[in-house]
Design a protein around this motif. Structure first.
Motif, PDB file in Angstrom:
ATOM      1  N   GLU A 129       0.833  -1.203   0.000  1.00 35.59           N
ATOM      2  CA  GLU A 129       0.000   0.000   0.000  1.00 35.59           C
ATOM      3  C   GLU A 129       0.871   1.257   0.000  1.00 35.59           C
ATOM      4  OE1 GLU A 129      -2.922  -0.105   3.090  1.00 35.59           O
ATOM      5  OE2 GLU A 129      -3.471  -2.192   2.701  1.00 35.59           O
ATOM      6  N   GLN A 130       1.946   1.216   0.781  1.00 39.28           N
ATOM      7  CA  GLN A 130       2.821   2.379   0.913  1.00 39.28           C
ATOM      8  C   GLN A 130       3.532   2.708  -0.401  1.00 39.28           C
ATOM      9  OE1 GLN A 130       5.661   2.014   4.135  1.00 39.28           O
ATOM     10  NE2 GLN A 130       7.120   3.362   3.100  1.00 39.28           N
ATOM     11  N   TYR A 131       4.049   1.693  -1.081  1.00 39.74           N
ATOM     12  CA  TYR A 131       4.829   1.922  -2.298  1.00 39.74           C
ATOM     13  C   TYR A 131       3.962   2.066  -3.547  1.00 39.74           C
ATOM     14  CZ  TYR A 131       9.575   1.178  -0.471  1.00 39.74           C
ATOM     15  OH  TYR A 131      10.778   1.306   0.180  1.00 39.74           O
ATOM     16  N   PHE A 132       2.903   1.248  -3.648  1.00 41.47           N
ATOM     17  CA  PHE A 132       2.170   1.171  -4.915  1.00 41.47           C
ATOM     18  C   PHE A 132       0.669   1.423  -4.785  1.00 41.47           C
ATOM     19  CE2 PHE A 132       5.818  -1.776  -5.136  1.00 41.47           C
ATOM     20  CZ  PHE A 132       6.544  -1.139  -6.134  1.00 41.47           C
ATOM     21  N   ASP A 133       0.200   1.681  -3.558  1.00 41.08           N
ATOM     22  CA  ASP A 133      -1.215   1.955  -3.320  1.00 41.08           C
ATOM     23  C   ASP A 133      -2.097   0.811  -3.832  1.00 41.08           C
ATOM     24  OD1 ASP A 133      -3.341   3.416  -2.333  1.00 41.08           O
ATOM     25  OD2 ASP A 133      -3.686   4.467  -4.227  1.00 41.08           O
ATOM     26  N   ILE A 134      -1.687  -0.416  -3.532  1.00 42.36           N
ATOM     27  CA  ILE A 134      -2.471  -1.589  -3.908  1.00 42.36           C
ATOM     28  C   ILE A 134      -2.590  -2.508  -2.703  1.00 42.36           C
ATOM     29  CG2 ILE A 134      -1.884  -1.583  -6.366  1.00 42.36           C
ATOM     30  CD1 ILE A 134       0.269  -3.649  -5.768  1.00 42.36           C
ATOM     31  N   GLN A 135      -3.613  -3.349  -2.724  1.00 43.60           N
ATOM     32  CA  GLN A 135      -3.793  -4.352  -1.677  1.00 43.60           C
ATOM     33  C   GLN A 135      -3.428  -5.714  -2.250  1.00 43.60           C
ATOM     34  OE1 GLN A 135      -7.840  -3.932  -0.239  1.00 43.60           O
ATOM     35  NE2 GLN A 135      -7.214  -2.421   1.269  1.00 43.60           N
ATOM     36  N   ILE A 136      -2.480  -6.376  -1.605  1.00 46.84           N
ATOM     37  CA  ILE A 136      -2.028  -7.668  -2.101  1.00 46.84           C
ATOM     38  C   ILE A 136      -3.093  -8.723  -1.841  1.00 46.84           C
ATOM     39  CG2 ILE A 136      -0.785  -8.208   0.041  1.00 46.84           C
ATOM     40  CD1 ILE A 136       1.275  -9.701  -1.727  1.00 46.84           C
ATOM     41  N   THR A 137      -3.327  -9.577  -2.822  1.00 42.87           N
ATOM     42  CA  THR A 137      -4.334 -10.625  -2.699  1.00 42.87           C
ATOM     43  C   THR A 137      -3.720 -11.883  -2.091  1.00 42.87           C
ATOM     44  OG1 THR A 137      -3.864 -11.537  -4.894  1.00 42.87           O
ATOM     45  CG2 THR A 137      -5.478  -9.740  -4.765  1.00 42.87           C
ATOM     46  N   GLU A 138      -4.576 -12.773  -1.615  1.00 40.43           N
ATOM     47  CA  GLU A 138      -4.089 -14.016  -1.022  1.00 40.43           C
ATOM     48  C   GLU A 138      -3.371 -14.874  -2.057  1.00 40.43           C
ATOM     49  OE1 GLU A 138      -6.406 -17.636   0.995  1.00 40.43           O
ATOM     50  OE2 GLU A 138      -6.340 -15.855   2.273  1.00 40.43           O
ATOM     51  N   ASP A 139      -3.849 -14.847  -3.304  1.00 42.29           N
ATOM     52  CA  ASP A 139      -3.179 -15.610  -4.358  1.00 42.29           C
ATOM     53  C   ASP A 139      -1.759 -15.099  -4.588  1.00 42.29           C
ATOM     54  OD1 ASP A 139      -5.138 -17.484  -4.987  1.00 42.29           O
ATOM     55  OD2 ASP A 139      -6.197 -16.099  -6.295  1.00 42.29           O
ATOM     56  N   GLU A 140      -1.597 -13.769  -4.623  1.00 40.73           N
ATOM     57  CA  GLU A 140      -0.264 -13.208  -4.850  1.00 40.73           C
ATOM     58  C   GLU A 140       0.645 -13.452  -3.643  1.00 40.73           C
ATOM     59  OE1 GLU A 140       0.891 -12.325  -7.550  1.00 40.73           O
ATOM     60  OE2 GLU A 140      -0.815 -11.794  -8.803  1.00 40.73           O
ATOM     61  N   ILE A 141       0.074 -13.435  -2.437  1.00 39.44           N
ATOM     62  CA  ILE A 141       0.863 -13.800  -1.253  1.00 39.44           C
ATOM     63  C   ILE A 141       1.415 -15.210  -1.427  1.00 39.44           C
ATOM     64  CG2 ILE A 141       0.691 -14.418   1.199  1.00 39.44           C
ATOM     65  CD1 ILE A 141      -1.217 -12.080   1.567  1.00 39.44           C
ATOM     66  N   SER A 142       0.579 -16.112  -1.924  1.00 35.69           N
ATOM     67  CA  SER A 142       0.991 -17.509  -2.082  1.00 35.69           C
ATOM     68  C   SER A 142       2.133 -17.651  -3.080  1.00 35.69           C
ATOM     69  CB  SER A 142      -0.203 -18.360  -2.526  1.00 35.69           C
ATOM     70  OG  SER A 142      -1.216 -18.342  -1.543  1.00 35.69           O
ATOM     71  N   PHE A 143       2.103 -16.864  -4.154  1.00 35.90           N
ATOM     72  CA  PHE A 143       3.202 -16.925  -5.117  1.00 35.90           C
ATOM     73  C   PHE A 143       4.519 -16.499  -4.462  1.00 35.90           C
ATOM     74  CE2 PHE A 143      -0.210 -16.506  -8.430  1.00 35.90           C
ATOM     75  CZ  PHE A 143       0.071 -17.700  -9.087  1.00 35.90           C
ATOM     76  N   ILE A 144       4.471 -15.440  -3.663  1.00 39.30           N
ATOM     77  CA  ILE A 144       5.689 -14.964  -2.998  1.00 39.30           C
ATOM     78  C   ILE A 144       6.172 -15.990  -1.978  1.00 39.30           C
ATOM     79  CG2 ILE A 144       6.658 -13.133  -1.550  1.00 39.30           C
ATOM     80  CD1 ILE A 144       4.678 -11.202  -2.856  1.00 39.30           C
ATOM     81  N   VAL A 145       5.229 -16.666  -1.313  1.00 37.68           N
ATOM     82  CA  VAL A 145       5.597 -17.711  -0.345  1.00 37.68           C
ATOM     83  C   VAL A 145       6.453 -18.787  -1.018  1.00 37.68           C
ATOM     84  CG1 VAL A 145       4.669 -19.632   1.023  1.00 37.68           C
ATOM     85  CG2 VAL A 145       3.670 -17.350   1.235  1.00 37.68           C
ATOM     86  N   LEU A 146       6.127 -19.129  -2.259  1.00 35.24           N
ATOM     87  CA  LEU A 146       6.911 -20.147  -2.973  1.00 35.24           C
ATOM     88  C   LEU A 146       8.367 -19.714  -3.123  1.00 35.24           C
ATOM     89  CD1 LEU A 146       4.332 -21.083  -5.761  1.00 35.24           C
ATOM     90  CD2 LEU A 146       4.994 -22.489  -3.817  1.00 35.24           C
ATOM     91  N   TYR A 147       8.578 -18.434  -3.452  1.00 29.26           N
ATOM     92  CA  TYR A 147       9.951 -17.931  -3.587  1.00 29.26           C
ATOM     93  C   TYR A 147      10.663 -17.923  -2.232  1.00 29.26           C
ATOM     94  CZ  TYR A 147       8.542 -16.304  -8.235  1.00 29.26           C
ATOM     95  OH  TYR A 147       8.092 -16.242  -9.527  1.00 29.26           O
ATOM     96  N   VAL A 148       9.935 -17.545  -1.184  1.00 28.92           N
ATOM     97  CA  VAL A 148      10.533 -17.495   0.154  1.00 28.92           C
ATOM     98  C   VAL A 148      10.908 -18.896   0.620  1.00 28.92           C
ATOM     99  CG1 VAL A 148      10.091 -16.947   2.581  1.00 28.92           C
ATOM    100  CG2 VAL A 148       9.352 -15.357   0.795  1.00 28.92           C
TER     101      VAL A 148
END
Length: 498
Positions: free
Chosen positions: A374-393
């Motif tokens: 929200e701070q950088y891009f004024d967007i709300q991250i979705t649960e699906d996109e959280i899951s994609f990042i979790v794979l990288y982590v």
């Protein structure tokens, strides 16, 4: 395919194999609630009857069975083992209403009376369907505008409308070519497809099938809607500098080749719309560097990723700041993901539920960064996109887990001891090598490269991990925890001799 659609097919397959059965049994097999199963069964029954394939039969004392008409068995098999999805007549009506409204010429309205006659619906039925239409519109950043004495129309940006049409065409895995012939009558859609493939080849790019179809639909809509005055003005302008991306140059190349083949009337806006779509697309091959032309915007993304990794590291208690692979992977992924979230492009992750359950720590660490998006891009991250990042982590965490050597103190026979050692390595990949010693050789310091000492002999030492003669799941868990324990990294104090 959506989660609900997979569940429906699973229920159908189970009914075919195990009829008659019960709601409770289906719920156990599919891990759904009994209430959800009943709802899915009602939808399956409606689908079977409307398509004259069969029906779901409920008989007291016997249970639930599926009846398939003899001449429809092949049709049902084709449905079950392809990517087709279950859709009822009510859902088709909603889609038809959406298509009519989304493809209206600019500034045009349509009345409920006209639409009800066109679709052979009563006014009350149409009004019920419009409730579903409104819900769909909210998820696509479009408003169903109703003006007294004029009628109704879709109110939203041209980009939002085109994305809406794309989603409708791709829903339920329809034949894209046939759908485009209906949406864009008179347009040689196959010729357009060949032109896109030619530019794809020239640029040495390969899109996933789904992304290619989205691009194909977007370009056909550009040609047809522009030619027939159905295109609205207005392109989202809250993302500056899109002209600096290679995706914009690629889009220009497509429209240039289209012009050379006799297609006219394109605007710079069409190039921008296509570039926005391609930035969020899935690319199987893309030979250009991510940051080749994006300037300050790329610096912003780099700064964001640094903060993202620091925040995730703090929550996990694991320092991932030096993992350049993680930084590069996130940079590549988030460039597209930010566009998808900003402009309403959906990218479902079918693994979300499993990731949330099995990798809860990583999921929580990424979820905790929502404020950064929200701070950088004024967007709300979705649960699906959280899951994609979790794979990288999780991939980064796996890279951190270095393999270790272990010693097994065992008085079992040679064959038994070797079997136990191999069994341990199979179940705990972090252990790369196990040296087997006897209890009477236990009297000198362990080498520095040995981090784990196991024993099935009952050796009395606080630094030795006791295990069963044939290790159990509990033993494997204990060994894994010990490897992860920071205390295991200190020098051990027991002894052995060879």
């Amino acid at each position: 395919m959506k989660k609900e659609e997979l569940q429906e097919k699973s229920i159908l397959k189970y009914l075919i194999k195990k009829s008659p059965t019960t709601v409770r049994k289906i719920a156990e097999i599919t891990e759904l609630s009994e209430k959800t199963v009943r709802g899915r069964l009602d939808k399956i029954d409606t689908f079977l009857k409307q398509n004259k394939i069969g029906e779901i039969r409920k008989e007291p004392g016997k249970g639930i069975s599926i009846i398939v008409f003899e001449d429809s068995k092949n049709e049902l098999d084709n449905f079950l083992y392809t990517n087709e999805t279950l859709i009822t007549e009510n859902e088709r009506v909603t889609e038809k209403i959406l298509i009519y409204l989304l493809t209206l010429p600019k500034d045009s309205f349509v009345t409920q009376g006209w639409l009800s006659k066109k679709l052979f619906l009563s006014i009350p039925t149409l009004r019920n369907e419009l409730s579903e239409v409104k819900r769909w519109c909210v998820s696509h950043n479009i408003e169903l505008e109703i003006v007294q004495r004029k009628g109704m129309r879709m109110n939203g940006s041209e980009y939002a409308k085109r994305i809406g049409i794309i989603d409708l065409v791709l829903a339920n895995n329809k034949n894209v070519g046939k759908s485009l012939l209906v949406l864009c009558p008179g347009l040689d859609v196959e010729k357009v497809k060949k032109i896109i493939k030619q530019v794809e080849k020239n640029w040495k790019i390969q899109f996933s099938r789904s992304s290619f179809n989205k691009i194909w639909i977007m370009i056909c809509l550009s040609i047809y809607r522009g030619r027939n005055g159905k295109s609205d003005e207005g392109v989202p302008d809250d993302y500056k500098g899109i002209e600096s991306y290679n995706e914009y140059n690629f889009s220009e190349s497509i429209y240039q080749l289209l012009s050379e083949n006799g297609y006219r009337g394109f605007q710079e806006r069409d190039t921008r719309l296509l570039a926005m779509l391609i930035i969020g697309a899935s690319k199987l091959t893309w030979d250009f560097e991510l940051d080749s032309n994006v300037g300050a915007e790329n610096n912003k993304l780099t700064d964001f990723i640094n903060h993202l990794i620091i925040s995730i590291s703090d929550v996990l208690g694991v320092d991932l700041r030096d993992d350049q692979i993680l930084a590069n992977d996130l940079k590549e992924h988030l460039k597209s993901a930010i566009f998808r979230m900003r402009f309403g492009q959906k990218n479902a992750n079918t693994m979300s539920k499993q990731l949330k359950s099995e990798y809860s720590d990583a999921f929580l660490s990424v979820w905790s960064t929502s404020q950064l998006f929200e701070q950088y891009f004024d967007i709300q991250i979705t649960e699906d996109e959280i899951s994609f990042i979790v794979l990288y982590v999780e991939a980064a965490l796996m890279r951190r887990k270095k393999t270790v050597k272990a010693i097994l103190c065992s008085n079992l026979g040679r064959s038994q001891s070797f079997f136990v050692a191999e069994l341990i390595k199979k179940n705990i990949p972090a252990i790369s090598e196990i040296e087997i010693i006897r209890e009477n050789n236990f009297n000198r310091p362990v080498p520095d490269d040995v981090k784990v000492v196991l024993s099935n002999t009952g050796v009395p030492s606080s630094n030795v991990i006791p295990i069963s003669p044939i290790p159990t799941r509990a033993d494997f868990n204990l060994i894994s925890q010990s490897i992860d324990d920071e205390a295991q990294q200190t020098t051990t104090e027991f002894y052995f001799t060879k």
